[in-house]
Scaffold this active site. Sequence first.
Site, mmCIF file in Angstrom:
data_model
loop_
_atom_site.group_PDB
_atom_site.id
_atom_site.type_symbol
_atom_site.label_atom_id
_atom_site.label_comp_id
_atom_site.label_asym_id
_atom_site.label_seq_id
_atom_site.Cartn_x
_atom_site.Cartn_y
_atom_site.Cartn_z
ATOM 1 N N CYS A 80 -2.212 1.662 3.374
ATOM 2 C CA CYS A 80 -1.969 0.042 3.106
ATOM 3 C C CYS A 80 -0.412 -0.027 2.452
ATOM 4 C CB CYS A 80 -2.878 -0.785 2.494
ATOM 5 S SG CYS A 80 -4.474 -0.835 3.062
ATOM 6 N N ILE A 94 -1.084 -3.209 -11.094
ATOM 7 C CA ILE A 94 -1.194 -1.831 -10.404
ATOM 8 C C ILE A 94 -0.129 -1.717 -9.267
ATOM 9 C CG2 ILE A 94 -2.616 0.049 -9.365
ATOM 10 C CD1 ILE A 94 -3.677 -0.922 -11.974
ATOM 11 N N ARG A 99 3.935 3.342 -3.792
ATOM 12 C CA ARG A 99 2.706 4.583 -4.086
ATOM 13 C C ARG A 99 3.457 5.687 -4.057
ATOM 14 N NH1 ARG A 99 -1.817 2.362 -0.098
ATOM 15 N NH2 ARG A 99 -3.272 3.090 -1.542
ATOM 16 N N PRO A 100 4.291 6.361 -4.905
ATOM 17 C CA PRO A 100 4.783 7.642 -4.926
ATOM 18 C C PRO A 100 3.670 8.717 -5.173
ATOM 19 C CG PRO A 100 5.408 6.648 -6.784
ATOM 20 C CD PRO A 100 4.625 5.576 -6.279
ATOM 21 N N ILE A 101 4.117 9.847 -4.765
ATOM 22 C CA ILE A 101 3.343 10.965 -4.946
ATOM 23 C C ILE A 101 3.960 12.015 -6.052
ATOM 24 C CG2 ILE A 101 1.959 11.057 -2.816
ATOM 25 C CD1 ILE A 101 3.708 13.512 -1.896
ATOM 26 N N ASP A 102 4.795 11.529 -7.031
ATOM 27 C CA ASP A 102 5.615 12.393 -7.933
ATOM 28 C C ASP A 102 4.394 12.823 -8.988
ATOM 29 O OD1 ASP A 102 5.318 9.637 -8.545
ATOM 30 O OD2 ASP A 102 6.437 10.078 -10.425
ATOM 31 N N GLN A 103 3.643 12.409 -9.147
ATOM 32 C CA GLN A 103 2.392 12.863 -10.240
ATOM 33 C C GLN A 103 1.819 13.961 -9.473
ATOM 34 O OE1 GLN A 103 2.691 11.788 -13.678
ATOM 35 N NE2 GLN A 103 4.520 11.037 -12.604
ATOM 36 N N ARG A 112 -11.100 0.038 8.448
ATOM 37 C CA ARG A 112 -10.897 1.234 7.587
ATOM 38 C C ARG A 112 -11.992 1.372 6.570
ATOM 39 N NH1 ARG A 112 -5.905 0.844 5.082
ATOM 40 N NH2 ARG A 112 -6.547 2.913 4.307
ATOM 41 N N LYS A 154 -16.251 5.129 -0.181
ATOM 42 C CA LYS A 154 -15.017 5.586 0.677
ATOM 43 C C LYS A 154 -14.055 6.356 -0.195
ATOM 44 C CE LYS A 154 -10.752 3.380 2.132
ATOM 45 N NZ LYS A 154 -9.978 3.603 1.217
ATOM 46 N N ASN A 155 -13.770 5.796 -1.433
ATOM 47 C CA ASN A 155 -12.796 6.573 -2.144
ATOM 48 C C ASN A 155 -13.255 7.591 -2.608
ATOM 49 O OD1 ASN A 155 -10.769 4.619 -1.740
ATOM 50 N ND2 ASN A 155 -11.171 3.328 -3.387
ATOM 51 N N ASP A 206 -8.424 -3.567 -6.223
ATOM 52 C CA ASP A 206 -8.990 -3.644 -4.814
ATOM 53 C C ASP A 206 -9.835 -4.676 -4.682
ATOM 54 O OD1 ASP A 206 -7.698 -1.436 -3.919
ATOM 55 O OD2 ASP A 206 -9.538 -0.009 -3.737
ATOM 56 N N ARG A 210 -3.994 6.984 3.600
ATOM 57 C CA ARG A 210 -3.587 7.220 2.401
ATOM 58 C C ARG A 210 -4.265 8.684 1.813
ATOM 59 N NH1 ARG A 210 1.237 6.826 -0.350
ATOM 60 N NH2 ARG A 210 1.078 7.424 -2.558
#
Length: 419
Positions: free
Chosen positions: A118, A328, A123-127, A398, A22-23, A306, A94
């Site tokens: 989820c 994490i 879970r920021p997207i700053d990076q 999902r 999936k990932n 996970d 996500r």
Amino acid sequence: MEAFIIEGGNPLRGEVTISGAKNAVLGIIPAAVLCACTSKIENVPDIKDVNKMVDILEKLGAEIYREKDTLIINTEKPIAYDVSEYDEETGQMRASYYLLGALLGRYRKAIVPLPGGCNIGDRPIDQHIKGFQALGAKVVIEHGHVKMEAPNLKGAHIFFDVVSVGATINVMLAAVRADGLTVLENAAKEPHIVDVANFLNLMGANIKGAGTDVIKIRGVDEMHGCEYSVIPDQITTGTYMMAAAVTKGNVLIKNVIPKHMEAITAKLTEMGVEVREEDDGIRVIGKRPLKAINVKTMPYPGFPTDLQQPMAVLMAIARGTSTITESIFESRFKYVDELRRMGATVSINSRTASITGVKTLSATKIRTTDLRAGAAMVLAGLIADGETKITDIVHIDRGYENLQENLRGLGAVIRRISE
């Protein structure tokens, strides 16, 4: 609304074949828009997140054909760079943020709603944004959308402040079409990052070092379509390994890459489970009693976050007290209340769960709080005394292909009902 009904107490026996990761595929599908071309992707899992990603790309202008586990993606016609109309679709997954890197790489601009997924912690997207800005993009977040534009994308030296799978893939997607050399330091090393990089290289990209913490990307002017087969899913493999172990079963898990499973194999072996490689897969034979162990989630090659929820089910019936330290995501113990309803003895102190094993779990009505917690609830139902009802199983759909059918094929008594 749908639910699972599981009659516990049946050891799993037989064979199961693992579907594509999936990932990995959720990064590979957006990567296909980096050129005006046609790509063929095989071993694609039939899960809701993949179907949503396909739906989004079709709405943006791609022509996509599906036959069994194969996708043919034609992006020869112009693809819209503005995804703002599809808030509902992107808000449910996500991985929709990978459209940022892919569209920026091809069109030098992108407008994409902030991602969903989820609720397991911050879970920021700053990076991601830091990487795009280093490549020359101007980034604005307003009205729930990320808006980016870069007249010129130029290679850069980028050091991620934290190890981030999503940021590593996303910046890599944009950097393959930037001018010059991009170096990503403190990059994530997960198998699906290597898989996305391999796909991009087959499309004509020049990526070296994927799978290490330093990735070097030499930008290219042109890319082309390719044929590619997605790697097997590491997390799905681990879930079935734990299902075999917790039910005292004997299962051969096929289409796997044993090296990707070393952290899980080590911990199962430590618990007293027999795990052995065979020519066509990994065989897992459950033993009793299970031994208490300590687990700390870590980026690959460590124990994957996970799989900490399914591992908690094994700990719940192991002899002694086990601990899980979640390094994490800070909110990944929401499922614990459901295990407590089944008789599990669990205490939480900050990011560590202490679990003292009990003889058995008792069946009751429980709910799924997120995708991987859903897998844990299924494992708990498989060993519970009586009939367990699991609600909110949309989360499970999902990420797991044909879960109930596969479990039934191994001897589980499980059915899906509509409410």
